[in-house]
Design a protein around this motif. Structure first.
Motif, PDB file in Angstrom:
ATOM      1  N   LEU A  16     -22.649 -54.272 -41.619  1.00 48.98           N
ATOM      2  CA  LEU A  16     -23.455 -55.262 -42.333  1.00 48.98           C
ATOM      3  C   LEU A  16     -22.687 -56.570 -42.304  1.00 48.98           C
ATOM      4  O   LEU A  16     -21.642 -56.704 -42.950  1.00 48.98           O
ATOM      5  CB  LEU A  16     -23.707 -54.803 -43.773  1.00 48.98           C
ATOM      6  CG  LEU A  16     -24.440 -53.461 -43.910  1.00 48.98           C
ATOM      7  CD1 LEU A  16     -24.499 -53.031 -45.364  1.00 48.98           C
ATOM      8  CD2 LEU A  16     -25.829 -53.549 -43.317  1.00 48.98           C
ATOM      9  N   THR A  17     -23.164 -57.521 -41.517  1.00 47.47           N
ATOM     10  CA  THR A  17     -22.462 -58.785 -41.353  1.00 47.47           C
ATOM     11  C   THR A  17     -23.052 -59.843 -42.279  1.00 47.47           C
ATOM     12  O   THR A  17     -24.193 -59.744 -42.722  1.00 47.47           O
ATOM     13  CB  THR A  17     -22.549 -59.270 -39.893  1.00 47.47           C
ATOM     14  OG1 THR A  17     -23.929 -59.486 -39.563  1.00 47.47           O
ATOM     15  CG2 THR A  17     -21.955 -58.232 -38.949  1.00 47.47           C
ATOM     16  N   VAL A  19     -21.970 -60.597 -45.344  1.00 44.46           N
ATOM     17  CA  VAL A  19     -22.009 -60.123 -46.734  1.00 44.46           C
ATOM     18  C   VAL A  19     -20.980 -60.930 -47.525  1.00 44.46           C
ATOM     19  O   VAL A  19     -19.792 -60.610 -47.529  1.00 44.46           O
ATOM     20  CB  VAL A  19     -21.702 -58.612 -46.831  1.00 44.46           C
ATOM     21  CG1 VAL A  19     -21.793 -58.155 -48.286  1.00 44.46           C
ATOM     22  CG2 VAL A  19     -22.652 -57.815 -45.960  1.00 44.46           C
ATOM     23  N   ASP A  24     -21.966 -58.089 -52.295  1.00 43.05           N
ATOM     24  CA  ASP A  24     -21.799 -56.671 -51.984  1.00 43.05           C
ATOM     25  C   ASP A  24     -22.310 -55.786 -53.113  1.00 43.05           C
ATOM     26  O   ASP A  24     -22.778 -54.673 -52.874  1.00 43.05           O
ATOM     27  CB  ASP A  24     -20.336 -56.350 -51.671  1.00 43.05           C
ATOM     28  CG  ASP A  24     -19.378 -56.912 -52.711  1.00 43.05           C
ATOM     29  OD1 ASP A  24     -19.844 -57.563 -53.662  1.00 43.05           O
ATOM     30  OD2 ASP A  24     -18.157 -56.727 -52.558  1.00 43.05           O
ATOM     31  N   LEU A  27     -26.010 -55.425 -52.662  1.00 40.49           N
ATOM     32  CA  LEU A  27     -26.237 -54.603 -51.478  1.00 40.49           C
ATOM     33  C   LEU A  27     -26.010 -53.121 -51.782  1.00 40.49           C
ATOM     34  O   LEU A  27     -26.791 -52.255 -51.377  1.00 40.49           O
ATOM     35  CB  LEU A  27     -25.301 -55.068 -50.373  1.00 40.49           C
ATOM     36  CG  LEU A  27     -25.673 -54.752 -48.926  1.00 40.49           C
ATOM     37  CD1 LEU A  27     -27.061 -55.258 -48.606  1.00 40.49           C
ATOM     38  CD2 LEU A  27     -24.648 -55.374 -47.992  1.00 40.49           C
ATOM     39  N   HIS A  41     -18.640 -45.527 -51.835  1.00 44.13           N
ATOM     40  CA  HIS A  41     -18.047 -46.790 -51.410  1.00 44.13           C
ATOM     41  C   HIS A  41     -16.553 -46.761 -51.686  1.00 44.13           C
ATOM     42  O   HIS A  41     -16.119 -46.503 -52.819  1.00 44.13           O
ATOM     43  CB  HIS A  41     -18.675 -47.970 -52.146  1.00 44.13           C
ATOM     44  CG  HIS A  41     -18.134 -49.290 -51.700  1.00 44.13           C
ATOM     45  ND1 HIS A  41     -18.524 -49.907 -50.523  1.00 44.13           N
ATOM     46  CD2 HIS A  41     -17.200 -50.115 -52.253  1.00 44.13           C
ATOM     47  CE1 HIS A  41     -17.873 -51.045 -50.378  1.00 44.13           C
ATOM     48  NE2 HIS A  41     -17.061 -51.193 -51.412  1.00 44.13           N
ATOM     49  N   SER A 281     -19.506 -46.255 -47.307  1.00 46.38           N
ATOM     50  CA  SER A 281     -19.415 -47.696 -47.043  1.00 46.38           C
ATOM     51  C   SER A 281     -18.054 -48.218 -47.471  1.00 46.38           C
ATOM     52  O   SER A 281     -17.401 -47.648 -48.348  1.00 46.38           O
ATOM     53  CB  SER A 281     -20.530 -48.450 -47.794  1.00 46.38           C
ATOM     54  OG  SER A 281     -20.324 -48.386 -49.188  1.00 46.38           O
ATOM     55  N   ASP A 283     -15.460 -52.186 -46.985  1.00 46.95           N
ATOM     56  CA  ASP A 283     -15.404 -53.520 -46.397  1.00 46.95           C
ATOM     57  C   ASP A 283     -14.377 -53.548 -45.275  1.00 46.95           C
ATOM     58  O   ASP A 283     -13.640 -52.577 -45.053  1.00 46.95           O
ATOM     59  CB  ASP A 283     -15.110 -54.597 -47.455  1.00 46.95           C
ATOM     60  CG  ASP A 283     -13.783 -54.383 -48.153  1.00 46.95           C
ATOM     61  OD1 ASP A 283     -12.794 -54.049 -47.469  1.00 46.95           O
ATOM     62  OD2 ASP A 283     -13.722 -54.563 -49.379  1.00 46.95           O
ATOM     63  N   MET A 346     -18.928 -53.352 -44.328  1.00 52.45           N
ATOM     64  CA  MET A 346     -19.369 -54.660 -44.805  1.00 52.45           C
ATOM     65  C   MET A 346     -18.339 -55.718 -44.441  1.00 52.45           C
ATOM     66  O   MET A 346     -17.134 -55.515 -44.619  1.00 52.45           O
ATOM     67  CB  MET A 346     -19.554 -54.647 -46.328  1.00 52.45           C
ATOM     68  CG  MET A 346     -20.613 -53.684 -46.821  1.00 52.45           C
ATOM     69  SD  MET A 346     -20.855 -53.832 -48.604  1.00 52.45           S
ATOM     70  CE  MET A 346     -21.995 -52.480 -48.895  1.00 52.45           C
ATOM     71  N   THR A 347     -18.834 -56.838 -43.939  1.00 50.25           N
ATOM     72  CA  THR A 347     -17.940 -57.936 -43.591  1.00 50.25           C
ATOM     73  C   THR A 347     -18.616 -59.264 -43.889  1.00 50.25           C
ATOM     74  O   THR A 347     -19.842 -59.394 -43.747  1.00 50.25           O
ATOM     75  CB  THR A 347     -17.522 -57.876 -42.108  1.00 50.25           C
ATOM     76  OG1 THR A 347     -16.720 -59.023 -41.801  1.00 50.25           O
ATOM     77  CG2 THR A 347     -18.732 -57.849 -41.193  1.00 50.25           C
TER      78      THR A 347
END
Length: 699
Positions: A16-17, A19, A24, A27, A41, A281, A283, A346-347
């Motif tokens: 997921l770009t 973010v 977050d 999301l 997470h 998930s 990051d 996530m990034t």
């Protein structure tokens, strides 16, 4: 729902770009609702875990949030993890074991926590004890359950993982509970369950049911002890003079025994086994967090092995460390464990990290920082905030301003309104999302920085006021009372004082039959061999004798001597009170100047404080300002350890008095402190029409 979530289930690994930090939480709430097995997470650290838990709770209140923190000890420590942390871990494991697959669930953990192995899932099924008013339960079996599952017996219950016994009453602070519960037994019948305040010990409400979960990942059952003994000998050879081995063999808990967790079970699981269908998930910073965790394990294991070799040579106590692969996930296992889950990375960047899979653009950008305007004062910041809000409304984004605490929210609201920025205070996401789209909403959400996303713009408090060095709330100190609340706190021969009969000597517990029913009583010895039996339910009439025991004469039952001593002491107290009242009255009738904080400017001054005020600090400030406002001679002493915020109390009082036209002197004991406070006061009073100078033997 965020639009792209309709398509992601077809992907097994994706990134997921875009973010932005803060987004977050939104999301994760939507991912948790969408995933049939929930979301696991993995945060980089405990600070991020706590931030996400609060933020997700605001943006997605319908999502069940479970936290799985890491132990607060280093690998191979000699200390056990804190009971409160272990309680949170076990509550999560217990819930997951009973229901491993559930939509709308978010499990938050950290890199250090996820690499540590945990008890097998089947051993965590049904480990809790359900209690309800009216149940038939032998109190002794409840006490045995508490002892077996890691609860510690205490004189007075104050912390999670403690229990206390007073006759037919058992106080227990269960794992994961916010308040302890008082269980009132009549024989084997559980008559009532009442919540109580651990500080005052007063009941605060009733409950119909209670779930008691373990507070230790090790349960000292006969099977667990046997497994440990054989595993310890197999791994480390013959055992001689080993305090850990001896304690566990005797069924006693040993400090730090959790670091030998694998030896108490036939096999351990990982957290992934508890969430077989969850989306995993994390990051883009997680790889660094995992590497740091593995490096720490290797470092401490190497140190323990070196110390073990030295101990064998010099004959000192040996610490036998369990091999890392028995207690922790290895780097080689990590990819295999992830392979059976859908994985989302996530990034904040627009490109996917290497090996993260297909990129899915989210489109959340960092919000605006008002750093440049802050250098010109708050008057320059507000027009830019107003223009930024208007710009976001024009782009059809709902605007929220997030404050860290309710106090800072109210202060920031007043400041913005005074400078012409209209905001409305709301408490929940439901209220904020239902408000007209052109209304700027002020809420309490602990976000590090703001963001801009489709349909939503958040401005964080730090964006407006700068970095906030938030301190965690400290628990209120609990006073140590002299009153006895548990007979187990006494040893035979101790001197005690009965409120009506005076000084006696404790001789133990004895069951006395009265009214055809047995009663547990405390037996006290008085002068001439007289004995007094006090029912354990009335033990609060006793207190410890506070002086040296040597040469103390016991009182005589029925003698007027004790009552005469009490009467003389009461008279002395009355005389002291009379003198204190006269002094207080003289101060009360003296007329002093009255000072009130200037509206707006005082809030702006308070906003410069870069920390979160503690409850006690706020109370001290309120009390001091109240004294200044009523024209009464102040008589206050502010006590606190270094770094607890005493100077801020003085700063705000000085500000109020100085802005009223008075000269303020701050007296400190040393020249060094004078220089330090001078610099601090100058920084806080910068830009105000006040002059700050220093006087000392050098100036």
């Amino acid at each position: 729902m965020i639009p792209f979530l309709k398509e992601w289930p077809a992907l097994s690994r994706f990134a997921l770009t875009g973010v932005a930090v803060g987004y977050d939480a939104c999301l994760l709430g939507d991912l948790s609702r969408t995933s049939a097995g929930g979301v696991l997470h993995v945060s980089s650290d405990d600070v991020q875990l706590a931030r996400l838990a609060e933020a997700v709770a605001f943006f997605a209140p319908d999502v069940e949030i479970l936290e799985f923190p890491a132990w607060d000890t280093v690998p191979y420590d000699r200390a056990s993890p804190h009971a409160e942390i272990v309680g949170r871990r076990l509550e999560t494991l217990s819930r997951l074991a009973d229901q491993p697959v559930k939509a709308g669930r978010l499990i938050l953990t950290t890199a250090r926590a996820v690499v540590q192995r945990v008890p097998a899932r089947e051993t965590m099924v049904g480990v809790h004890l359900n209690l309800a008013a009216g149940d038939t339960l032998d109190p002794a079996s409840l006490i045995a359950f508490l002892d077996r599952n890691g609860y510690g017996r205490a004189e007075q219950v104050m912390e999670s993982g403690e229990y206390a016994v007073r006759g037919g009453i058992i106080d227990v602070f269960p794992s994961g509970a916010t308040d302890p519960t008082r269980l009132d037994f009549f024989g084997d019948s559980l008559e009532s369950l009442r919540f109580f305040d651990p500080v005052t010990q007063r009941t605060s409400g009733t409950s119909e049911a209670l779930v008691v979960r373990p507070v230790s990942e090790i349960r000292l059952s006969t099977e667990a002890i046997a497994t440990f003994r054989s595993g310890y000998r197999e791994l480390f050879g013959a055992v001689t003079d080993d305090p850990l081995y001896e304690a566990v063999s005797a069924g006693r808990r040993f400090p730090g025994m959790e670091h030998w967790l694998p030896l108490f079970f036939d096999g351990l699981d990982t957290l992934f086994a508890f969430v077989p269908e969850a989306v995993v998930s994390f990051d883009a910073a997680l790889p660094e967090g995992l590497k740091a965790a593995w490096d720490q394990v290797a470092e401490y294991y190497t140190a323990r092995r070196a110390a073990e070799r030295s101990s064998l040579k010099d004959g000192s106590a040996v610490y036998h460390a369990v091999p890392p692969e028995r207690l922790f996930i290895t780097e080689d296992e990590w990819p295999r464990l992830l392979s059976s889950h859908v994985v989302a990375t996530m990034t904040a960047l627009d490109a996917a990290p290497e090996g993260a899979g297909d990129a899915v653009a989210v489109g959340a950008l960092p919000g605006r920082l008002f750093a440049e305007a802050r250098t010109r004062g708050f008057d320059a910041v507000c027009p830019e905030i107003a223009a930024y809000i208007a710009e976001q409304h024009a782009e059809e984004r709902r605007v929220l301003i997030s404050a860290v605490t309710a106090g800072s929210r109210d202060r920031l609201t007043a400041l913005l309104r005074d400078h012409g920025v209209p905001v409305q205070v709301m408490n929940t996401w439901a209220e904020a999302s239902a408000a007209p789209s052109d209304v700027t909403v002020m809420v309490v959400v602990p976000l590090e920085c703001g963001f801009r996303a489709p349909g939503l713009c958040v401005i964080a408090e730090q964006d407006i006021l700068g970095d906030r060095l938030a301190q965690p709330r400290r628990k209120k100190a609990r006073k140590a009372e002299n009153f006895i609340v548990d007979a187990s706190a006494l040893a035979e021969g101790d001197l005690v004082v009965h409120a009506e009969h005076g000084i006696g000597r404790y001789e133990g517990l004895e069951t006395v039959t009265a009214g055809g029913a047995p009663h547990d009583c405390v037996r006290l010895l008085y002068a001439d061999g007289d004995k007094l039996f006090v029912p354990v339910e009335n033990i609060d009439v006793l207190s410890r004798y506070g002086s040296v025991d040597a040469g103390v004469a016991l009182d005589r039952l029925g003698s007027p001597a004790w009552q005469a001593r009490k009467a003389r002491l009461k008279q002395r107290i009355r005389e002291m009170a009379e003198q204190l009242i006269k002094t207080a009255a003289a101060r009360q009738i003296r007329v002093a100047e009255t000072f009130t904080p200037p509206e707006g400017l005082y809030d702006e001054f308070c906003a410069r404080f870069p920390y979160t005020e503690t409850e006690d600090q706020l109370k001290a400030i309120e009390d001091v300002l109240a004294d200044l406002s009523v024209g009464r001679a102040m008589d206050r002493l502010v006590c606190g350890d270094v770094g607890f915020g005493k100077t801020e109390v003085a700063l705000r009082a000085a500000f109020v008095a100085a802005m009223a036209g008075m000269q303020v002197a701050v007296v400190v004991p040393t020249t060094l402190l004078a220089r330090q406070h001078y610099r601090g006061f100058r920084e806080r009073f910068a830009g105000l029409p006040l002059k700050v100078e220093m006087l000392s033997r050098l100036v």
